[in-house]
Design an enzyme around this catalytic site. Structure first.
Site, PDB file in Angstrom:
ATOM      1  N   LYS A 158      22.291  33.572  44.001  1.00  0.00           N
ATOM      2  CA  LYS A 158      22.245  32.376  44.844  1.00  0.00           C
ATOM      3  C   LYS A 158      20.926  32.406  45.601  1.00  0.00           C
ATOM      4  O   LYS A 158      20.769  33.181  46.553  1.00  0.00           O
ATOM      5  CB  LYS A 158      23.429  32.331  45.814  1.00  0.00           C
ATOM      6  N   LYS A 187      30.946  24.385  43.575  1.00  0.00           N
ATOM      7  CA  LYS A 187      29.991  25.185  42.790  1.00  0.00           C
ATOM      8  C   LYS A 187      30.401  26.653  42.722  1.00  0.00           C
ATOM      9  O   LYS A 187      30.322  27.276  41.669  1.00  0.00           O
ATOM     10  CB  LYS A 187      28.586  25.065  43.385  1.00  0.00           C
ATOM     11  N   PRO A 243      41.911  23.097  38.158  1.00  0.00           N
ATOM     12  CA  PRO A 243      42.892  22.416  39.007  1.00  0.00           C
ATOM     13  C   PRO A 243      42.743  22.807  40.467  1.00  0.00           C
ATOM     14  O   PRO A 243      42.059  23.787  40.796  1.00  0.00           O
ATOM     15  CB  PRO A 243      44.231  22.902  38.438  1.00  0.00           C
TER      16      PRO A 243
END
Length: 227
Positions: A38, A16, A207
């Protein structure tokens, strides 16, 4: 008025924070002022004699506007555990209105174009008193971005997460695949299967990268559907 998106994951450590950094960078590349929030962070280390959560520090660092640590997070707990356990051990009750107040203050104080709100754990992470963090997301009526951690079982986790989001009557406005290991058997087949099963825009693949917080991640995501 700020656009707000909630970033959830198919599981803990799905990526995340990596995805949220990529979203912040992709927005900045389009000339947008994007910041992160957050609501709940669990797991702190002592940095300059202050307990800090590494994910929160990264979100603070990569936000387009200067923010104080306390602006980025509403509840920050020392224990590396589920938020409801960390809160109980700290003698704290996580209150939904406090999460909302923190988000509202961030909107007003920054005037940001976009706010990416990073969740904790997966969609149904408990925060105590019978509440899930997803209850707050539903209350705030936030569109959702899902991060799929590329590992065995991710198809099942992704579909179940989508179904839970849909059950909560929230839109899944995009999803991305995050490679959490250098190799995964049948990675491409898993990705193509998810593309066929998830009725939401595919935003891209991140990636496997060593020290992703030091890289240009924005180039991996297409955020055009969010704008």
């Amino acid at each position: 008025m700020s656009k707000t998106f909630f970033v959830t994951g198919t599981d803990t450590d799905a990526g995340k924070t990596t995805c949220t950094l990529a979203l912040l960078q992709a927005a900045a590349a389009k000339g947008l002022k994007a910041v992160a929030y957050k609501p709940v962070a669990a797991g702190c280390e002592m940095i300059e004699n202050k307990p800090c959560n590494q994910d929160v520090l990264l979100l603070q660092k990569h936000s387009a506007l200067p923010l104080q640590y306390e602006q980025v997070v509403a509840y920050s707990f020392d224990a590396f555990s589920s938020p409801h356990i960390a809160a109980e051990e700290s003698g704290v009750t996580i209150k939904l209105d406090v999460l909302s107040e923190g988000l509202s203050r961030l909107k007003k104080s920054t005037g940001a174009d976009i706010i990416f709100v990073e969740g904790a754990g997966g969609w149904r992470v408990p925060i105590g008193n019978g509440h899930f963090l997803s209850d707050w997301v539903k209350y705030e009526n936030m569109p959702v971005i899902m991060v799929v951690g590329a590992r065995l079982g991710c198809i099942n986790h992704s579909v179940l997460t989508y179904e839970a989001i849909h059950h909560d009557m929230l839109p899944l406005v995009g999803w991305c695949m995050n490679r959490i290991t250098p190799s995964m058997n049948h990675y491409q087949q898993n990705l193509e299967t998810l593309k066929s099963l998830l009725p939401a825009p595919f935003m891209g693949e991140i990636p496997y990268i060593n020290k992703p917080d030091e890289q240009d991640l924005g180039k991996y995501l297409d955020i055009s559907t969010l704008l």
